[in-house]
Write an enzyme that holds these catalytic residues in place. Structure first.
Site, PDB file in Angstrom:
ATOM      1  N   TYR A   1      35.065  34.900  49.305  1.00 59.80           N
ATOM      2  CA  TYR A   1      34.330  33.649  49.057  1.00 59.80           C
ATOM      3  C   TYR A   1      34.237  32.810  50.332  1.00 59.80           C
ATOM      4  O   TYR A   1      33.241  32.129  50.575  1.00 59.80           O
ATOM      5  CB  TYR A   1      35.012  32.819  47.971  1.00 59.80           C
ATOM      6  CG  TYR A   1      34.830  33.377  46.586  1.00 59.80           C
ATOM      7  CD1 TYR A   1      33.646  33.164  45.886  1.00 59.80           C
ATOM      8  CD2 TYR A   1      35.832  34.114  45.971  1.00 59.80           C
ATOM      9  CE1 TYR A   1      33.472  33.674  44.611  1.00 59.80           C
ATOM     10  CE2 TYR A   1      35.676  34.635  44.702  1.00 59.80           C
ATOM     11  CZ  TYR A   1      34.489  34.414  44.026  1.00 59.80           C
ATOM     12  OH  TYR A   1      34.327  34.935  42.773  1.00 59.80           O
TER      13      TYR A   1
ATOM     14  N   LYS B   1      32.085  41.229  42.518  1.00 58.72           N
ATOM     15  CA  LYS B   1      32.562  41.247  43.895  1.00 58.72           C
ATOM     16  C   LYS B   1      33.990  41.750  43.932  1.00 58.72           C
ATOM     17  O   LYS B   1      34.696  41.568  42.930  1.00 58.72           O
ATOM     18  CB  LYS B   1      32.442  39.872  44.567  1.00 58.72           C
ATOM     19  CG  LYS B   1      32.927  38.646  43.793  1.00 58.72           C
ATOM     20  CD  LYS B   1      34.300  38.546  43.237  1.00 58.72           C
ATOM     21  CE  LYS B   1      35.529  38.574  44.074  1.00 58.72           C
ATOM     22  NZ  LYS B   1      36.783  38.362  43.304  1.00 58.72           N
TER      23      LYS B   1
HETATM   24  P1  NDP Z   1      41.420  42.331  34.778  1.00 61.38           P
HETATM   25  O1  NDP Z   1      42.585  43.054  35.288  1.00 61.38           O
HETATM   26  O2  NDP Z   1      41.639  41.124  33.938  1.00 61.38           O
HETATM   27  O3  NDP Z   1      40.483  43.322  33.925  1.00 61.38           O
HETATM   28  C1  NDP Z   1      40.043  44.543  34.422  1.00 61.38           C
HETATM   29  C2  NDP Z   1      39.642  45.435  33.234  1.00 61.38           C
HETATM   30  O4  NDP Z   1      39.162  46.653  33.759  1.00 61.38           O
HETATM   31  C3  NDP Z   1      40.807  45.809  32.320  1.00 61.38           C
HETATM   32  O5  NDP Z   1      41.046  44.850  31.309  1.00 61.38           O
HETATM   33  C4  NDP Z   1      40.309  47.115  31.738  1.00 61.38           C
HETATM   34  O6  NDP Z   1      39.396  46.841  30.692  1.00 61.38           O
HETATM   35  C5  NDP Z   1      39.490  47.713  32.865  1.00 61.38           C
HETATM   36  N1  NDP Z   1      40.188  48.773  33.595  1.00 61.38           N
HETATM   37  C6  NDP Z   1      39.787  50.056  33.659  1.00 61.38           C
HETATM   38  N2  NDP Z   1      40.622  50.787  34.400  1.00 61.38           N
HETATM   39  C7  NDP Z   1      41.601  49.967  34.812  1.00 61.38           C
HETATM   40  C8  NDP Z   1      42.773  50.160  35.604  1.00 61.38           C
HETATM   41  N3  NDP Z   1      43.097  51.349  36.149  1.00 61.38           N
HETATM   42  N4  NDP Z   1      43.569  49.094  35.806  1.00 61.38           N
HETATM   43  C9  NDP Z   1      43.265  47.883  35.307  1.00 61.38           C
HETATM   44  N5  NDP Z   1      42.169  47.646  34.550  1.00 61.38           N
HETATM   45  C10 NDP Z   1      41.344  48.690  34.293  1.00 61.38           C
HETATM   46  O7  NDP Z   1      40.511  41.991  36.036  1.00 61.38           O
HETATM   47  P2  NDP Z   1      39.425  40.841  36.197  1.00 61.38           P
HETATM   48  O8  NDP Z   1      38.618  40.718  34.968  1.00 61.38           O
HETATM   49  O9  NDP Z   1      40.088  39.622  36.714  1.00 61.38           O
HETATM   50  O10 NDP Z   1      38.546  41.444  37.417  1.00 61.38           O
HETATM   51  C11 NDP Z   1      37.595  42.464  37.216  1.00 61.38           C
HETATM   52  C12 NDP Z   1      36.577  42.420  38.353  1.00 61.38           C
HETATM   53  O11 NDP Z   1      35.902  41.179  38.322  1.00 61.38           O
HETATM   54  C13 NDP Z   1      37.175  42.542  39.754  1.00 61.38           C
HETATM   55  O12 NDP Z   1      36.323  43.284  40.575  1.00 61.38           O
HETATM   56  C14 NDP Z   1      37.230  41.105  40.246  1.00 61.38           C
HETATM   57  O13 NDP Z   1      37.133  41.006  41.658  1.00 61.38           O
HETATM   58  C15 NDP Z   1      36.025  40.514  39.568  1.00 61.38           C
HETATM   59  N6  NDP Z   1      36.195  39.073  39.302  1.00 61.38           N
HETATM   60  C16 NDP Z   1      35.219  38.230  39.699  1.00 61.38           C
HETATM   61  C17 NDP Z   1      35.325  36.893  39.492  1.00 61.38           C
HETATM   62  C18 NDP Z   1      34.231  35.968  39.911  1.00 61.38           C
HETATM   63  O14 NDP Z   1      34.453  34.776  39.895  1.00 61.38           O
HETATM   64  N7  NDP Z   1      33.061  36.473  40.257  1.00 61.38           N
HETATM   65  C19 NDP Z   1      36.527  36.313  38.867  1.00 61.38           C
HETATM   66  C20 NDP Z   1      37.478  37.301  38.422  1.00 61.38           C
HETATM   67  C21 NDP Z   1      37.306  38.636  38.661  1.00 61.38           C
HETATM   68  P3  NDP Z   1      39.385  47.700  29.341  1.00 61.38           P
HETATM   69  O15 NDP Z   1      40.722  47.471  28.733  1.00 61.38           O
HETATM   70  O16 NDP Z   1      38.268  47.102  28.570  1.00 61.38           O
HETATM   71  O17 NDP Z   1      39.159  49.129  29.733  1.00 61.38           O
END
Ligand code: NDP
Length: 363
Positions: free
Chosen positions: A219, A134
């Site tokens: 949410y 989401k």
């Molecule tokens: P993070 O910032 O922790 O991680 C995002 C990951 O995406 C990065 O570590 C990287 O992984 C990759 N990435 C690729 N391009 C980019 C960029 N330009 N900038 C930043 N990151 C990039 O985010 P979250 O894990 O917190 O969130 C990711 C998704 O999950 C979002 O859509 C968020 O809304 C959703 N989410 C949902 C939750 C829920 O409870 N359902 C809780 C938290 C988040 P890599 O280094 O491997 O390329």
């Protein structure tokens, strides 16, 4: 396959023996001669690392078999920690080759919001089922394209709405569906937190699509929809800024009022400036509430008569096993793309109401 879990949820839904049945919550069983479905996580950020990958060590019907990352330095740690075969490791560039990989059945898109549309469509076109985090995408149009692609290629698309599987939220739905306290009169739904690092993608309009509304306000929208069993007709909204330069691109605090049928109003707030987290439903003869309400657990619930309480529960494991169960049984997912699309229609209406100061109808 009639799993114990489904039996539990059925009885839970009927409000019978809910607590006594909780022991069987995690008893999905893999049917004979069936392999666990393989999941590849796309984007190894905090949600993948600290919630989804650990949950995939507990799932019964699916397992973590692949990763897709843009950060080569993360690969060795993930491969050894989660015992992933190196031939199941992809980058964003060679990701489409996943179509030839039989160890991956489901692609789980866990990237910044603006990337959900592209990677969901690429995964579907590679012949994989998809769970997309989401918010489903940044616009209604993108959500529609994702749904159309899933239909076109005959694969299932789900949105990572873990609370559809959580016992507290299922109990809220049951109290509404059974009219335990009569017709609904009013809803309060709030979710916000004080955001840290000013350089993170969540504060970048292009990557995030918006501010706290896209991230956590969603949410509150979800809870007012399934908590009422209705769809909102119109919205008014107001934003408030303290002047903190962190919020030059996205809203900081947003209040919005969703008008539901029969005069029911949901008064909602979301913010990146302060912590707030509550769902409260007022009915003719009583109320029911959760606060905290939307995290990964630690909920506190009560009705006007008694406490609502359940043992610790892994929402993400239930969510992913729930999706795998539908695939194994060839049934539609419980949380399809239309759920994410509807929220995006509401979000676009909220932003329009915020910008114009006018009431906006939700179509
Ligand atoms: P993070 O910032 O922790 O991680 C995002 C990951 O995406 C990065 O570590 C990287 O992984 C990759 N990435 C690729 N391009 C980019 C960029 N330009 N900038 C930043 N990151 C990039 O985010 P979250 O894990 O917190 O969130 C990711 C998704 O999950 C979002 O859509 C968020 O809304 C959703 N989410 C949902 C939750 C829920 O409870 N359902 C809780 C938290 C988040 P890599 O280094 O491997 O390329």
């Amino acid at each position: 396959m009639e799993t114990n879990r489904r039996k539990f949820l059925g009885q839970f839904g009927a409000g019978v023996g809910a607590l006594s049945m909780l022991g069987s919550l995690d008893t999905y069983a893999l049917p004979e001669n069936t392999k666990k479905l393989g999941i590849a996580l796309v984007g190894l950020g905090s949600y993948s690392e600290f919630q989804l990958a650990p949950a995939l060590q507990q799932t019964k019907l699916c397992q973590l078999t692949g990763i897709v990352t843009g950060t080569p330095a993360k690969v060795d740690k993930w491969v050894s920690k989660f015992k992933i075969d190196k031939k199941n490791v992809y980058t964003y560039e060679n990701f489409d080759k996943i179509k030839d990989n039989e160890n991956i059945d489901i692609v789980y898109v866990v990237l910044p919001n603006s990337m959900h549309h592209e990677f969901t469509i690429r995964a579907l076109k590679a012949g994989k089922h998809v769970i997309c985090e989401k918010p489903m995408a940044n616009t209604v149009k993108e959500c529609e394209e994702m749904i159309a692609t899933a239909k076109q290629v005959g694969k299932q698309l789900s949105v990572g709405y873990r609370l559809h599987f959580d016992p507290y939220h299922l109990e809220i739905r049951r109290l509404t569906a059974e009219k335990t306290y009569g017709n609904l009169m009013h809803i309060e739904a709030n979710f916000g937190f004080g955001i840290g690092d000013p350089t993170q993608w969540r504060l970048n309009k292009k990557l995030a699509g918006g501010g706290p509304l896209m991230d956590v306000g969603i949410y509150a929208i979800q809870a007012t929809r399934y908590g009422s069993g209705l769809e909102p007709l119109a919205v008014t909204a107001q934003q408030f800024k303290t002047g903190n330069p962190k919020f030059k691109e996205v809203e900081e605090t947003l209040l919005f009022q969703l008008e539901y049928p029969n005069g029911l109003v949901a008064n909602c707030a979301t913010s990146y400036a302060f912590y707030i987290e509550k769902l409260k439903i007022y009915a003719e003869k009583g109320f029911y509430e959760l606060s905290p309400a939307y995290g990964y657990g630690g909920f506190k619930g009560r009705t006007s008569e008694k406490e609502i309480s359940y043992p610790a529960f892994n929402q993400q494991a239930a969510q992913m096993d729930g999706f795998a169960d539908c695939l194994i049984q060839n049934k539609p997912t419980k949380v399809g793309g239309s759920e994410g699309l509807q929220d995006m229609k509401i979000i676009e209406a909220i932003y329009k109401a915020m910008e114009t100061g006018q009431k906006v109808e939700i179509k």
